[in-house]
Design a protein around this motif. Sequence first.
Motif, mmCIF file in Angstrom:
data_model
loop_
_atom_site.group_PDB
_atom_site.id
_atom_site.type_symbol
_atom_site.label_atom_id
_atom_site.label_comp_id
_atom_site.label_asym_id
_atom_site.label_seq_id
_atom_site.Cartn_x
_atom_site.Cartn_y
_atom_site.Cartn_z
ATOM 1 N N GLY A 1 -14.625 9.628 -4.994
ATOM 2 C CA GLY A 1 -13.593 10.327 -5.753
ATOM 3 C C GLY A 1 -12.219 10.022 -5.173
ATOM 4 N N VAL A 2 -11.180 10.220 -5.999
ATOM 5 C CA VAL A 2 -9.803 9.922 -5.620
ATOM 6 C C VAL A 2 -8.990 11.210 -5.655
ATOM 7 C CG1 VAL A 2 -7.775 8.500 -6.122
ATOM 8 C CG2 VAL A 2 -10.061 7.645 -6.694
ATOM 9 N N ALA A 3 -8.439 11.601 -4.510
ATOM 10 C CA ALA A 3 -7.695 12.863 -4.410
ATOM 11 C C ALA A 3 -6.415 12.858 -5.245
ATOM 12 C CB ALA A 3 -7.362 13.153 -2.949
ATOM 13 N N GLU A 4 -5.748 11.740 -5.332
ATOM 14 C CA GLU A 4 -4.463 11.627 -6.029
ATOM 15 C C GLU A 4 -4.524 12.110 -7.478
ATOM 16 O OE1 GLU A 4 -1.348 7.994 -6.483
ATOM 17 O OE2 GLU A 4 -3.425 7.497 -6.951
ATOM 18 N N ASN A 5 -5.617 11.784 -8.174
ATOM 19 C CA ASN A 5 -5.690 12.098 -9.596
ATOM 20 C C ASN A 5 -7.021 12.735 -10.024
ATOM 21 O OD1 ASN A 5 -7.366 9.902 -9.372
ATOM 22 N ND2 ASN A 5 -6.092 8.527 -10.576
ATOM 23 N N GLY A 6 -7.905 12.999 -9.079
ATOM 24 C CA GLY A 6 -9.182 13.622 -9.403
ATOM 25 C C GLY A 6 -10.177 12.690 -10.066
ATOM 26 N N ASN B 1 -5.847 7.838 -2.553
ATOM 27 C CA ASN B 1 -5.137 7.408 -3.759
ATOM 28 C C ASN B 1 -5.788 6.164 -4.357
ATOM 29 O OD1 ASN B 1 -4.172 5.149 -2.245
ATOM 30 N ND2 ASN B 1 -2.550 6.448 -1.399
ATOM 31 N N MET B 2 -5.190 5.678 -5.445
ATOM 32 C CA MET B 2 -5.766 4.530 -6.143
ATOM 33 C C MET B 2 -5.651 3.240 -5.323
ATOM 34 S SD MET B 2 -7.203 5.685 -8.803
ATOM 35 C CE MET B 2 -7.524 4.289 -9.858
ATOM 36 N N HIS B 3 -4.680 3.141 -4.439
ATOM 37 C CA HIS B 3 -4.609 1.974 -3.545
ATOM 38 C C HIS B 3 -5.873 1.913 -2.680
ATOM 39 C CE1 HIS B 3 -0.404 0.834 -4.313
ATOM 40 N NE2 HIS B 3 -0.215 2.125 -4.517
ATOM 41 N N THR C 1 0.851 -1.185 0.000
ATOM 42 C CA THR C 1 0.000 0.000 0.000
ATOM 43 C C THR C 1 0.884 1.230 0.000
ATOM 44 O OG1 THR C 1 -0.145 0.028 2.395
ATOM 45 C CG2 THR C 1 -1.917 -1.096 1.225
ATOM 46 N N PHE C 2 0.342 2.299 -0.455
ATOM 47 C CA PHE C 2 1.061 3.555 -0.518
ATOM 48 C C PHE C 2 0.274 4.585 0.263
ATOM 49 C CE2 PHE C 2 1.734 7.675 -2.607
ATOM 50 C CZ PHE C 2 3.100 7.804 -2.435
#
Length: 194
Positions: free
Chosen positions: A108-113, A146-148, A26-27
Amino acid sequence: MSSREKILQQVKLNKPSETALPLHYTFESGYENTEVKFKEILQAIYTEVIVVGSLDELKEKVEEMYAGVVNKATTVEALSSWADFSLQVQDPHELEMIEIAILQAEFGVAENGAVWISDRHLQHRVLPFITQNLAFVIPRNALVNNMHDAYKRLLDTTGWGCFIAGPSKTADIEQSLVIGAHGARSMVIFLVEN
């Protein structure tokens, strides 16, 4: 021995040893505020984020923003009286006349919108891609870092779904950015308080 065989033999001799993959990877993004990061990324990709306090406030904002627009469709129950275009069609080609579609999204995903949508809230998969303008409604507390984190939420997902980030755009031709090249020309995300 031919040149080809020599090269292949050298490649075989230079094979690195295997490295075991981690069982769980995980990240951690470490964002101070997931919502602030989400808005920042979306602003960079030409998407407006609007926070509303309730579904009633959402309806007021939508009526204000899209006054005078015809061919409006939605999958959000609270906006059903606002819509003037029925999604109860057999042939998805009939959806090509939709000017604005406001769709329920799951998170929604903050890392990439990116925004996750699935057939759980969508009768026709083509709708987010065929409409001229696109908006999503997401619960304000349904943002992940994030996507993880996103894929952890998708473990029980079955059927169709996809991530969408920003309006359609391309810069392939002469490195000139074109918005709405092969999909929605604009995108708005409404974050609704629960």
